[in-house]
Structure formats: C-alpha cells, structure tokens
Write an enzyme that holds these catalytic residues in place. Structure first.
Site, PDB file in Angstrom:
ATOM      1  N   GLU A 170       0.827  -1.209   0.000  1.00  0.00           N
ATOM      2  CA  GLU A 170       0.000   0.000   0.000  1.00  0.00           C
ATOM      3  C   GLU A 170       0.865   1.263   0.000  1.00  0.00           C
ATOM      4  O   GLU A 170       0.769   2.123   0.871  1.00  0.00           O
ATOM      5  CB  GLU A 170      -0.981  -0.008   1.173  1.00  0.00           C
ATOM      6  CG  GLU A 170      -2.034  -1.090   1.040  1.00  0.00           C
ATOM      7  CD  GLU A 170      -3.166  -0.977   2.045  1.00  0.00           C
ATOM      8  OE1 GLU A 170      -4.297  -1.375   1.720  1.00  0.00           O
ATOM      9  OE2 GLU A 170      -2.917  -0.495   3.172  1.00  0.00           O
ATOM     10  N   GLU A 276      -5.912  -6.988  -1.733  1.00  0.00           N
ATOM     11  CA  GLU A 276      -6.582  -6.973  -0.427  1.00  0.00           C
ATOM     12  C   GLU A 276      -8.018  -6.526  -0.609  1.00  0.00           C
ATOM     13  O   GLU A 276      -8.299  -5.603  -1.374  1.00  0.00           O
ATOM     14  CB  GLU A 276      -5.911  -5.994   0.549  1.00  0.00           C
ATOM     15  CG  GLU A 276      -4.519  -6.333   0.986  1.00  0.00           C
ATOM     16  CD  GLU A 276      -4.004  -5.335   2.026  1.00  0.00           C
ATOM     17  OE1 GLU A 276      -4.827  -4.633   2.653  1.00  0.00           O
ATOM     18  OE2 GLU A 276      -2.779  -5.265   2.200  1.00  0.00           O
TER      19      GLU A 276
END
Length: 343
Positions: A170, A276
């Site tokens: 991320e 995710e």
C-alpha cells in the site's frame, strides 16, 4: 494392488494426499495451473493465532486446518507478508517459510508481500527497519535488493517459488520514509521499487512483480503514482489494489474500480490484481455480493489482464487484534462472505 488403486484414484480425482500441521493425513485438491484465476487470502496472522489457541472449523463444525477450509471454499492462493526484523518474530523469514510450506502442502499458489519494515507498512506509515534507519540512500537501495533476494532464496532453496511478489505494501505515498516518500522524492521511490524488482527477477525471472496501492477506486491516486514510477525508470508487471468499501457504497466503488482498472491497462499495459479486500464481518451477505461483483469485474478486463482477488485475514474471528473485517464468525467458522469464492 490396493496402493496402486489408491494412487490411481487420487490422480483421477485430481487430489493429493498431504500431512497437515498436526501430522494428520488429509486430501487436498490439486493446485490450479499457473495462468488460472487466483482466488486467495492473506493469512499471515495464522501462526500467531494458532499459538494463542485459536481453532478453525468448517461450516459443519468440524475442526480443520485453515488451509483446507480455505481450499474447500474455492481458494487456490495464499498471500504472506514479510517483515525485516519484527520484535515478535512473526512474519520474519522463518515464519514466512513455515506458512509457505503449509500453503505448498495444500497445493496453493503464493503471493509474497514485502513491507520493507519491521512492522506494518501502509498509507499512514512506511517506517524503515531499525537496521536500515541510518543508511544513506545508495545503501538503502542495496538493502532492499539484498533483503528481497535473501528471503526469496530461502523459499527457493525449499523448492517454493512464488508466482507474484509485492515490492512494498500500500505504497500510496512511497515507502521507506522519508527517503522514499513519493510526495517528497518520486525518483527515490522509483529507485527503491526498481531495486525490489531487480531482486525478485534475480531469484526467478518468471515471478511477476506487483506494486500495490490502496483505494482501487481512486484513479487520480493511481495515475499520480504510476506516472511517477514510469517517468522515473521503475519497472513492474502487475498493479495491485486494495478495496475496503462499506455495505452501502460497495457497488459505486466497484464501478469506479472497474474504470480505474481499465485505465491502468490502457495507460501502462499492466495486469491487475486485487491484493486486499474486506468488509465488516457483520455485513457478511453484502460482503459476499461485493466480492462476487468485484471478481466478475476483474475477470472482465481485456486480454485476461485481471489476475485475481484476495481477502485480507478472513480467519480473524472474535475481532482478533481488534480487527473486525474478517469473514469467519465468532465460533471460528466461515461466514457466507466466503461463499463468494466457491466455483
């Protein structure tokens, strides 16, 4: 003759016989071949959960190994995070290897997720490992390369080669702050991504490298990051996304995500993976519908550019670590959200 008959039966049924973590013999379906759609989960907490006494059950209430439960729910791939020197030991190289061996024993494919940190790396924190804290930038790039090579070599020496490797987790604003903070120095971030990419390819050129950004519906964010990486010489194979909508806005965000995925393909030619996803466990039915819809959108991408979709820590029941976006109920059984992965 009985032995040969059993072997023939296993081959015909496309299953294999493996020992689970307790040493019990279990049957697992054979792995999906490379190139088929990845349906998976990040279960990096599993060894810590088991050490704390957590047990897992299928929908019939039978206690089973978590990898078998996930496999029987239609999953074929496992994602595992890597930390450099975590204080607890969990998610270090040895722990990742132990979990990767279990995934392999269950005939599941593998995505490795390098955080390049001693703990969580995400949009709000990208802290350097303590051992790298005072390194100059040239040394930092070398450390990224060496760490990537070392971990993947340990796996390879155990006959485990992941299909995909994330270089960073991320990384909405880069990684290894502040040196690699994208808003401060995009060139540095690109150089770090390239170091990770080169490390992956040095161990196995066939492994695909993923750069992973959260908020997969935010096209402006993705254009900023990937334009910056491209213009500064970084390389990648796959664009990874996170998606954590609510029960009320998932449909709109999935539509935005589809627009973004198509734009990433036309702009960079990249493959796309949802690395995710999650939704509150209390909204399990909505979560099932969200996953099925997003999976269909990812699969709809041109030229089979949609690679797969991963639930993040679905097994974290009883609000493990105060995490409430899992997909198992308080009795340790899968909720209906997990039915989204069934064939």
């Amino acid at each position: 003759m009985k032995c040969f008959a059993l072997i023939a039966l296993l081959i015909t049924a496309n299953v294999s016989c493996k020992k689970n973590v307790k040493g019990e013999t279990q049957l697992y379906p054979a792995p999906d071949p490379v190139g088929t759609y990845a349906k998976g989960a990040d279960v990096s907490w599993i060894t810590e959960m088991e050490a704390a006494g957590k047990k897992f059950y299928n929908n019939a209430g039978e206690q089973q190994d978590i990898f078998k439960i996930l496999k029987d729910k239609g999953m074929n791939t496992i994602r595992l995070r890597v930390w450099v020197n975590p204080s607890s030991g969990y998610c270090n190289t040895a722990d990742v290897l132990a979990k990767a061996k279990r995934a392999q024993a269950a005939n599941m494919r593998l995505l490795i997720d390098f955080h390049y940190s001693d703990s969580w790396a995400d949009p709000g924190q990208q802290n350097k490992p303590a051992a790298w804290a005072n390194q100059d930038f040239a040394t930092l790039k070398t450390s990224v390369y060496n760490h990537t090579v070392e971990v993947l070599t340990v796996l390879k020496n155990n006959k485990i080669v992941p299909e995909w490797v994330q270089v960073g987790n991320e990384t909405n604003n880069g990684m290894l702050w502040n040196d690699g903070k994208a808003s401060v120095n995009m060139k540095n971030f690109a150089d770090l991504v390239l170091s990770g990419y080169n490390g992956v390819k040095a161990v196995d050129p066939a492994t695909k490298v993923v750069v992973h950004i959260s908020n997969g519906y935010d096209n402006g964010l993705f254009r900023w990051i990937f334009d910056g990486l491209k213009n500064n010489g970084a390389k990648w194979d796959v664009i990874g996304m996170s998606m954590y909508p609510s029960a009320s806005d998932w449909a709109a965000k999935n539509t935005q995500c589809l627009t973004n995925m198509n734009d990433m393909i036309s702009r960079y030619g990249s493959e796309i993976m949802i690395c995710e996803l999650g939704m509150p466990v209390s909204d399990a039915a909505a979560c099932r519908d969200f996953i099925k819809d997003l999976m269909a959108k990812n699969k709809s991408l041109p030229n089979n550019k949609g690679l797969g979709i991963f639930y993040w820590e679905p097994q974290s029941y009883n609000s493990w670590k105060d995490y409430k976006l899992g997909a198992f109920d308080d009795s340790g059984k899968p909720t209906v959200a997990m039915d989204a992965f069934l064939p």
